[in-house]
Design an enzyme around this catalytic site. Sequence first.
Site, mmCIF file in Angstrom:
data_model
loop_
_atom_site.group_PDB
_atom_site.id
_atom_site.type_symbol
_atom_site.label_atom_id
_atom_site.label_comp_id
_atom_site.label_asym_id
_atom_site.label_seq_id
_atom_site.Cartn_x
_atom_site.Cartn_y
_atom_site.Cartn_z
ATOM 1 N N ASP A 92 18.874 0.387 14.102
ATOM 2 C CA ASP A 92 16.982 0.023 14.855
ATOM 3 C C ASP A 92 17.012 0.797 16.502
ATOM 4 O O ASP A 92 18.636 -0.176 16.557
ATOM 5 C CB ASP A 92 16.991 -0.787 14.224
ATOM 6 C CG ASP A 92 17.351 -2.666 14.763
ATOM 7 O OD1 ASP A 92 18.376 -2.336 15.834
ATOM 8 O OD2 ASP A 92 17.818 -4.004 14.367
ATOM 9 N N SER A 93 15.628 -0.020 17.086
ATOM 10 C CA SER A 93 16.621 0.540 18.046
ATOM 11 C C SER A 93 16.839 -0.533 19.323
ATOM 12 O O SER A 93 16.711 -0.087 20.491
ATOM 13 C CB SER A 93 15.034 0.994 18.777
ATOM 14 O OG SER A 93 13.792 -0.240 18.812
ATOM 15 N N GLY A 94 17.106 -1.991 18.676
ATOM 16 C CA GLY A 94 16.673 -2.165 20.031
ATOM 17 C C GLY A 94 15.746 -3.591 20.756
ATOM 18 O O GLY A 94 16.397 -4.819 21.151
ATOM 19 N N GLY A 95 14.367 -3.065 19.641
ATOM 20 C CA GLY A 95 13.467 -3.326 20.335
ATOM 21 C C GLY A 95 13.049 -5.001 19.584
ATOM 22 O O GLY A 95 13.336 -5.610 20.654
ATOM 23 N N ASP A 146 10.443 0.118 20.379
ATOM 24 C CA ASP A 146 9.122 -0.090 20.562
ATOM 25 C C ASP A 146 9.121 -2.108 21.217
ATOM 26 O O ASP A 146 10.838 -2.609 20.804
ATOM 27 C CB ASP A 146 8.444 -0.504 19.231
ATOM 28 C CG ASP A 146 8.987 -1.554 17.888
ATOM 29 O OD1 ASP A 146 10.955 -1.518 18.002
ATOM 30 O OD2 ASP A 146 8.839 -2.373 17.070
ATOM 31 N N GLN A 189 2.897 -1.291 15.256
ATOM 32 C CA GLN A 189 2.716 -1.859 15.184
ATOM 33 C C GLN A 189 0.655 -2.564 15.464
ATOM 34 O O GLN A 189 0.490 -1.872 14.921
ATOM 35 C CB GLN A 189 3.143 -2.454 16.550
ATOM 36 C CG GLN A 189 4.773 -2.529 16.507
ATOM 37 C CD GLN A 189 5.186 -3.521 15.507
ATOM 38 O OE1 GLN A 189 5.121 -4.694 15.852
ATOM 39 N NE2 GLN A 189 7.003 -3.971 16.314
ATOM 40 N N GLY A 216 6.612 -5.730 13.448
ATOM 41 C CA GLY A 216 5.713 -7.332 13.607
ATOM 42 C C GLY A 216 5.622 -8.413 12.177
ATOM 43 O O GLY A 216 4.847 -8.962 12.120
ATOM 44 N N ASP A 266 15.503 -3.804 4.995
ATOM 45 C CA ASP A 266 16.226 -4.155 5.275
ATOM 46 C C ASP A 266 16.041 -5.712 5.324
ATOM 47 O O ASP A 266 14.798 -5.753 5.542
ATOM 48 C CB ASP A 266 17.224 -3.478 6.543
ATOM 49 C CG ASP A 266 16.186 -3.764 7.811
ATOM 50 O OD1 ASP A 266 17.309 -5.009 8.551
ATOM 51 O OD2 ASP A 266 14.945 -4.113 8.226
ATOM 52 N N CYS A 304 25.419 -10.570 -14.901
ATOM 53 C CA CYS A 304 25.360 -9.355 -13.809
ATOM 54 C C CYS A 304 26.716 -8.757 -14.013
ATOM 55 O O CYS A 304 27.979 -9.819 -13.888
ATOM 56 C CB CYS A 304 25.587 -10.674 -11.760
ATOM 57 S SG CYS A 304 25.489 -9.632 -10.717
ATOM 58 N N CYS A 306 29.193 -7.889 -11.203
ATOM 59 C CA CYS A 306 29.512 -7.458 -9.857
ATOM 60 C C CYS A 306 30.337 -9.030 -10.283
ATOM 61 O O CYS A 306 30.503 -9.346 -11.417
ATOM 62 C CB CYS A 306 29.166 -8.474 -9.265
ATOM 63 S SG CYS A 306 28.929 -10.281 -8.467
ATOM 64 N N CYS A 309 30.780 -12.849 -10.532
ATOM 65 C CA CYS A 309 29.921 -12.889 -11.722
ATOM 66 C C CYS A 309 31.297 -12.544 -13.053
ATOM 67 O O CYS A 309 31.179 -13.982 -13.469
ATOM 68 C CB CYS A 309 28.385 -12.057 -12.252
ATOM 69 S SG CYS A 309 27.051 -13.139 -11.286
ATOM 70 N N HIS A 335 27.623 -10.599 -4.652
ATOM 71 C CA HIS A 335 26.817 -10.991 -5.334
ATOM 72 C C HIS A 335 25.565 -10.761 -5.215
ATOM 73 O O HIS A 335 24.875 -10.334 -5.593
ATOM 74 C CB HIS A 335 27.190 -12.466 -6.119
ATOM 75 C CG HIS A 335 25.630 -13.025 -7.065
ATOM 76 N ND1 HIS A 335 25.726 -11.795 -8.325
ATOM 77 C CD2 HIS A 335 24.608 -13.088 -6.598
ATOM 78 C CE1 HIS A 335 24.752 -12.411 -8.901
ATOM 79 N NE2 HIS A 335 23.862 -13.625 -7.975
#
Length: 375
Positions: A92-95, A146, A189, A216, A266, A304, A306, A309, A335
Site C-alpha cells: 500500500d502507498s502509505g496514505g 492517495d 475515493q 475509504g 486484505d 479444518c 490446518c 485443528c 488457523h
Amino acid sequence: MTEFGFTLIGTDGMARRGQVQTAHGTIETPAFMPVGTAGTVKAMMPESVAATGAEIVLGNTYHLMLRPGAERVAELGGLHKFMNWPGPILTDSGGYQVMSLAALRKITEEGVRFRSHVDGSYYSLWPESSMEIQRLLDADITMAFDECTPYPADHETAKASMELSMRWAARSRDAFARRPGYGLFGIVQGSVYEDLRHQSIEALTDIGFDGYAVGGLAVGEGQELMFSTLDFTMPAMPQDRPRYLMGVGKPDDLVGAVKRGIDMFDCVLPTRSGRNAQAFTRRGTVNLKNARHAADPRPLDENCPCPCCRNYSRAYLHHLTKAQEMLGPMLLSWHNIAYYQQLMAGMRQAIQERRFEDFEAAFNEERAGGDIPPL
C-alpha cells in the site's frame, strides 16, 4: 517475462472468478491477502502462510520506509528475498497510515509531511516518492498515493479529498516505472457519496491503471453503509481490471463484497484476532479465553485441515491463552488465515459452478447455528 494482466474466468451475478498475472506468479481471485505490514505476517513463518493457500501478501510502504528503509531492502535483494516470500507482493502507498497519524502530519498539494511514530523525526511522502519506495521494495502491485478520506466527512470535505487523490493518482501514474509483470492500481475515493465515487472512477479510468481499488471504506461506516456504497460503485468500475477492496474484513464482509464484484481483499483481522485468542470458524467466532473450552478435547473445527485443528484441542489452546504462551497466537493466526483461504476457495468454486447464491445461504445458515455445544 510475464506481462501483468487480469483474466476473467467466469461470473455469477456480479460475483467474479478470475486470475491476476504478476512477475512473481498468478493470483486466483477472489483472493484474500494476509497483511505483512513490516515484512512479516505477524506470528507466522512465510512457509506457514503459503501452506494456508495464500498466494499474495501485503507489505506496507510507510512502515518499511521508516524501518529498515526501502534502500536497504533493495540492497538486500528486494522484499521478496528479504522476507523469504517468493510469491506476489502488494504494497500500500502509505496514505492510510499517514491519515491515521492526524496529530503528526500536514497535508499539502505536494504531499504529506509527517513525524515518524518510531523516533519523532520528520519525513515527507508524496506520489513520486511513494512510487520510488514501492519500486525499491520490488512490489508486484504498487498502489497509487492517495488521501484516505476519514469517516464521517461532509460532501464538501469528501469532494476536496477525492479531487486531491485524483491529482495525486495522475502523478503516481507518471512516476510509476513500467516493467513486465508489475502493475499499478488506482484508488477510488469519495466517501459514501454516489456522485463522488462515480467522478473518482471516471478520473482514474481516464488516467488508466492496471487495477482499481476501493478505498475509504471499513473506516467506521459499518457494514450496511459499506455494502450500499459498493452497490452504486461496482457497476461503474472497469470490467477488465482487478478490483480490490482495501482493509476488509470480517468473513461476512468478504462474502457480501464478492457478491458485489470485488476480486481482492486484505485485512489484519485474522492475525490480530489470533493474537487476541479469537478464532474464525464456519460456525462463527470462538473466544478461546472462555472457561467452557478448558477441558474440551475437541478441535477448534473438526473439518479444518490446518495444523491447529488437526493436532491440538480447544483445551490446549485455552491453556496457551491463559499461560500467555506465544504458541497460542501462532496457532490461532495460522488457523484464521487458513479459514480465510478456505472461504475464498469455496467462493471461487461456487462462482465457477454458478451457485454463489446457494453458497452464501449455506454460509449464513452455518454461522447462525453458532459454535458447537459445550461438553
